[in-house]
Motif scaffolding. Structure first.
Motif, mmCIF file in Angstrom:
data_model
loop_
_atom_site.group_PDB
_atom_site.id
_atom_site.type_symbol
_atom_site.label_atom_id
_atom_site.label_comp_id
_atom_site.label_asym_id
_atom_site.label_seq_id
_atom_site.Cartn_x
_atom_site.Cartn_y
_atom_site.Cartn_z
ATOM 1 N N PRO A 166 -56.565 -2.255 -34.380
ATOM 2 C CA PRO A 166 -57.442 -1.120 -34.688
ATOM 3 C C PRO A 166 -58.841 -1.238 -34.083
ATOM 4 C CG PRO A 166 -57.066 -2.452 -36.649
ATOM 5 C CD PRO A 166 -56.143 -2.962 -35.580
ATOM 6 N N GLU A 167 -59.376 -2.448 -33.984
ATOM 7 C CA GLU A 167 -60.709 -2.598 -33.395
ATOM 8 C C GLU A 167 -60.682 -2.275 -31.901
ATOM 9 O OE1 GLU A 167 -62.389 -6.397 -34.300
ATOM 10 O OE2 GLU A 167 -62.214 -6.096 -36.453
ATOM 11 N N LEU A 168 -59.647 -2.716 -31.222
ATOM 12 C CA LEU A 168 -59.504 -2.414 -29.800
ATOM 13 C C LEU A 168 -59.339 -0.907 -29.593
ATOM 14 C CD1 LEU A 168 -59.226 -3.281 -26.848
ATOM 15 C CD2 LEU A 168 -56.792 -3.711 -27.298
ATOM 16 N N ALA A 169 -58.528 -0.281 -30.430
ATOM 17 C CA ALA A 169 -58.331 1.162 -30.335
ATOM 18 C C ALA A 169 -59.653 1.906 -30.531
ATOM 19 C CB ALA A 169 -57.297 1.630 -31.355
ATOM 20 N N ALA A 170 -60.453 1.465 -31.496
ATOM 21 C CA ALA A 170 -61.757 2.096 -31.746
ATOM 22 C C ALA A 170 -62.697 1.885 -30.566
ATOM 23 C CB ALA A 170 -62.371 1.546 -33.030
ATOM 24 N N ASP A 171 -62.682 0.690 -29.992
ATOM 25 C CA ASP A 171 -63.537 0.409 -28.828
ATOM 26 C C ASP A 171 -63.140 1.265 -27.626
ATOM 27 O OD1 ASP A 171 -64.977 -1.458 -30.289
ATOM 28 O OD2 ASP A 171 -63.946 -3.197 -29.414
ATOM 29 N N ILE A 172 -61.852 1.401 -27.394
ATOM 30 C CA ILE A 172 -61.374 2.222 -26.273
ATOM 31 C C ILE A 172 -61.755 3.682 -26.500
ATOM 32 C CG2 ILE A 172 -59.301 3.141 -25.142
ATOM 33 C CD1 ILE A 172 -58.059 0.330 -25.524
ATOM 34 N N ALA A 173 -61.586 4.169 -27.719
ATOM 35 C CA ALA A 173 -61.942 5.558 -28.031
ATOM 36 C C ALA A 173 -63.442 5.783 -27.834
ATOM 37 C CB ALA A 173 -61.524 5.908 -29.457
ATOM 38 N N ALA A 174 -64.256 4.821 -28.245
ATOM 39 C CA ALA A 174 -65.705 4.949 -28.066
ATOM 40 C C ALA A 174 -66.077 4.938 -26.592
ATOM 41 C CB ALA A 174 -66.427 3.817 -28.808
ATOM 42 N N LEU A 175 -65.450 4.071 -25.815
ATOM 43 C CA LEU A 175 -65.701 4.014 -24.379
ATOM 44 C C LEU A 175 -65.313 5.332 -23.710
ATOM 45 C CD1 LEU A 175 -66.555 2.344 -21.918
ATOM 46 C CD2 LEU A 175 -64.219 1.471 -21.812
ATOM 47 N N TYR A 176 -64.189 5.883 -24.115
ATOM 48 C CA TYR A 176 -63.737 7.162 -23.557
ATOM 49 C C TYR A 176 -64.724 8.279 -23.896
ATOM 50 C CZ TYR A 176 -60.949 11.254 -22.573
ATOM 51 O OH TYR A 176 -60.514 12.465 -22.087
ATOM 52 N N ARG A 177 -65.169 8.333 -25.151
ATOM 53 C CA ARG A 177 -66.134 9.365 -25.557
ATOM 54 C C ARG A 177 -67.439 9.232 -24.774
ATOM 55 N NH1 ARG A 177 -64.110 8.058 -30.597
ATOM 56 N NH2 ARG A 177 -65.928 6.769 -31.027
ATOM 57 N N GLN A 178 -67.883 7.981 -24.592
ATOM 58 C CA GLN A 178 -69.119 7.745 -23.844
ATOM 59 C C GLN A 178 -68.959 8.195 -22.385
ATOM 60 O OE1 GLN A 178 -70.339 3.661 -23.672
ATOM 61 N NE2 GLN A 178 -72.384 4.177 -22.986
ATOM 62 N N ALA A 179 -67.848 7.860 -21.768
ATOM 63 C CA ALA A 179 -67.606 8.258 -20.382
ATOM 64 C C ALA A 179 -67.507 9.777 -20.275
ATOM 65 C CB ALA A 179 -66.325 7.606 -19.861
ATOM 66 N N GLU A 180 -66.839 10.391 -21.240
ATOM 67 C CA GLU A 180 -66.699 11.844 -21.229
ATOM 68 C C GLU A 180 -68.061 12.511 -21.354
ATOM 69 O OE1 GLU A 180 -64.609 13.621 -24.592
ATOM 70 O OE2 GLU A 180 -63.406 14.711 -23.139
ATOM 71 N N HIS A 181 -68.913 11.961 -22.209
ATOM 72 C CA HIS A 181 -70.259 12.507 -22.395
ATOM 73 C C HIS A 181 -71.053 12.433 -21.086
ATOM 74 C CE1 HIS A 181 -74.246 13.241 -24.013
ATOM 75 N NE2 HIS A 181 -74.643 12.112 -23.447
ATOM 76 N N HIS A 182 -70.970 11.299 -20.390
ATOM 77 C CA HIS A 182 -71.730 11.125 -19.155
ATOM 78 C C HIS A 182 -71.207 12.011 -18.035
ATOM 79 C CE1 HIS A 182 -74.547 8.075 -20.347
ATOM 80 N NE2 HIS A 182 -73.578 7.414 -20.936
#
Length: 77
Positions: free
Chosen positions: A43-59
């Motif tokens: 679950p921690e890895l999944a949350a980190d990947i989701a956060a990275l994706y959201r950050q990349a999408e925002h940029h």
């Protein structure tokens, strides 16, 4: 349209880097989709990947600075 072999060395390097980043974020997007990768035991890895994706999408959706006219080449998209 210029081919990669027509570009000077710094431009080729920048193009190669941009392609690598594009591929990397494609993989992150793939991993962020629960239908593609089962990370229920991580679950921690999944949350980190989701956060990275959201950050990349925002940029990628942020306004971009206009390219200077002398940056070379033209975009034919």
């Amino acid at each position: 349209m210029q081919s990669a072999s027509d570009l000077n060395a710094p431009r080729r390097k920048a193009t190669s880097l941009a392609n690598a980043v594009h591929q990397l974020f494609g993989l992150v997007a793939h991993a962020a989709d629960p239908g593609n990768v089962n990370l229920s035991d991580q679950p921690e890895l999944a949350a980190d990947i989701a956060a990275l994706y959201r950050q990349a999408e925002h940029h990628t959706r942020s306004p971009r600075t206009a390219r200077p006219e002398n940056a070379g080449g033209s975009s034919n998209r």
